[in-house]
Write an enzyme that holds these catalytic residues in place. Structure first.
Site, short mmCIF file in Angstrom:
data_model
loop_
_atom_site.label_atom_id
_atom_site.label_comp_id
_atom_site.label_asym_id
_atom_site.label_seq_id
_atom_site.Cartn_x
_atom_site.Cartn_y
_atom_site.Cartn_z
N GLU A 1 -10.82 3.92 -15.50
CA GLU A 1 -9.70 4.82 -15.20
C GLU A 1 -9.71 6.04 -16.11
OE1 GLU A 1 -7.25 4.83 -12.80
OE2 GLU A 1 -8.55 3.32 -11.89
N CYS B 1 -8.50 11.55 2.93
CA CYS B 1 -7.49 12.61 2.76
C CYS B 1 -7.91 13.51 1.60
CB CYS B 1 -6.12 11.98 2.50
SG CYS B 1 -4.74 13.14 2.55
N CYS C 1 -7.26 8.62 9.87
CA CYS C 1 -6.32 8.26 8.80
C CYS C 1 -5.31 7.24 9.33
CB CYS C 1 -5.59 9.50 8.31
SG CYS C 1 -4.33 9.12 7.06
#
Length: 347
Positions: free
Chosen positions: A37, A192, A202
């Site tokens: 992360e 996206c 989507c």
């Protein structure tokens, strides 16, 4: 669209299209999730993968990272940029070992107290590693939510940021929260995306306000543009008779904090005078290389690289902790500023 139907649509899409073979998804642990992360902040997945693999090979546990010299940590980070991330990673590893016995805490408050861990990163660790409900709001998730609700304003604005957090909290489910967290990041990164949103494929298309407007790329709104100032410096590539190059360690605060860099002087200053005053030596005629530009988030830095070969060896004693003669043929494991690394490779 209810929160339940939203998360169910996201999870169905993830089961078919989500990424499930990323390195940090294997042997999942709080340590591996945390490192990934931090690396993924403002950095794309494909760039991060080789860095993550090398990092895990060198520091397989948080204890290994905590015990490592900072120079080795920064060396492995060289090229990823935003080096405060690496310094905070190192500091946080030490605290995890000192305060929690090498086990990551699993509460939001405890995690955000560690250096470099914000609310979203803490949420990712809690949801992915501990399988507990916690929302995230990284750049990809911001884009999905800003488009779904057509949220006006730049997401860096406090009011807009808070509104997006409300949506993030609303839609995060209680079940399969780890998959949902990964799914939201994947949807923003692969479907996206910023420049070519794939609306026909989507899972949120029918209810997405940005798609229904016909102009999905208008969201999220861009940061108000400011003119980026330009600064200038001259970097000295000082070589001794053995071909080694003088490097200086930068302070931990400021740009390239804790990294090794070339000595710098004002663009119009005399390199020979610097060699005499700083090293007590003499040099041959300095040679300017082509100017190069390095861009930070808040300014451009135009660098004049100047090759300075010593004619007389230095007489002044250097402090070993802040200066080193760097062998370009047998490089030491040092964290290097990106333009410095490029210049040394050219040498």
């Amino acid at each position: 669209m209810t929160p339940k139907s939203f998360s169910q649509a996201i999870l169905r899409w993830f089961d078919l299209h989500g990424r499930k073979n990323l390195p940090w998804q294997q042997d999942t642990s709080a340590y591996r999730v945390w490192v990934s992360e931090i690396m993924l902040q403002q950095t794309q997945v494909q760039t991060v993968i080789p860095y993550f693999d090398r990092f895990m090979t060198t520091f397989p546990t948080v204890e290994d990272l905590a015990e490592a010299p900072q120079d080795e940590v920064l060396h492995l980070w060289t090229g990823l940029g935003y080096y405060a991330r690496a310094r905070n990673l190192h500091r946080a590893a030490k605290l995890v070992c000192e305060q929690y016995g090498g086990e990551f805490p699993n509460t939001l408050d405890q995690l955000v107290d560690l250096p470099g861990i914000g609310r979203s990163t803490a949420g990712a660790i809690i949801s992915i590693a501990f399988k507990q409900r916690a929302a995230i709001l990284d750049g990809n998730v911001k884009r999905v939510l800003a488009r779904f609700h057509a949220v006006d304003g730049w997401p860096g604005n406090t009011a807009v940021h808070n509104e997006l957090w409300q949506y993030a909290e609303r839609y995060t489910p209680h079940k399969r929260v780890a998959d949902y967290t990964q799914a939201m990041m994947d949807l923003g990164a692969t479907n996206c995306n910023r420049s070519r949103p794939d609306c026909p494929n989507c899972p949120l298309q029918k209810h997405c306000a940005a798609h229904l407007s016909g102009e999905p790329k208008q969201w999220p709104h861009k940061k108000p543009r400011k003119k980026i100032p330009v600064k200038q410096t001259r970097m000295l590539m000082v070589q001794n008779s053995s071909g080694e190059v003088l490097l200086e360690k930068r302070p931990n605060q400021g740009i390239w904090g804790g990294l090794w860099s070339l000595p710098e002087i004002e663009p119009g200053a005399d390199p020979g005078l610097w060699v005499s005053d700083s090293l007590g030596g003499r040099c041959f005629e300095p040679l300017d290389w082509p100017e190069l530009r390095h861009t930070f988030s808040h300014y451009h830095l135009d660098i004049v690289p100047t090759l300075v070969q010593l004619q007389k060896e230095p007489t002044m004693v250097m402090e070993a902790s802040c200066q080193v003669w760097y062998n370009v043929r047998q490089p030491q494991k040092l964290g290097l500023a990106a333009p410095v690394k490029r210049l040394l490779e050219q040498l």
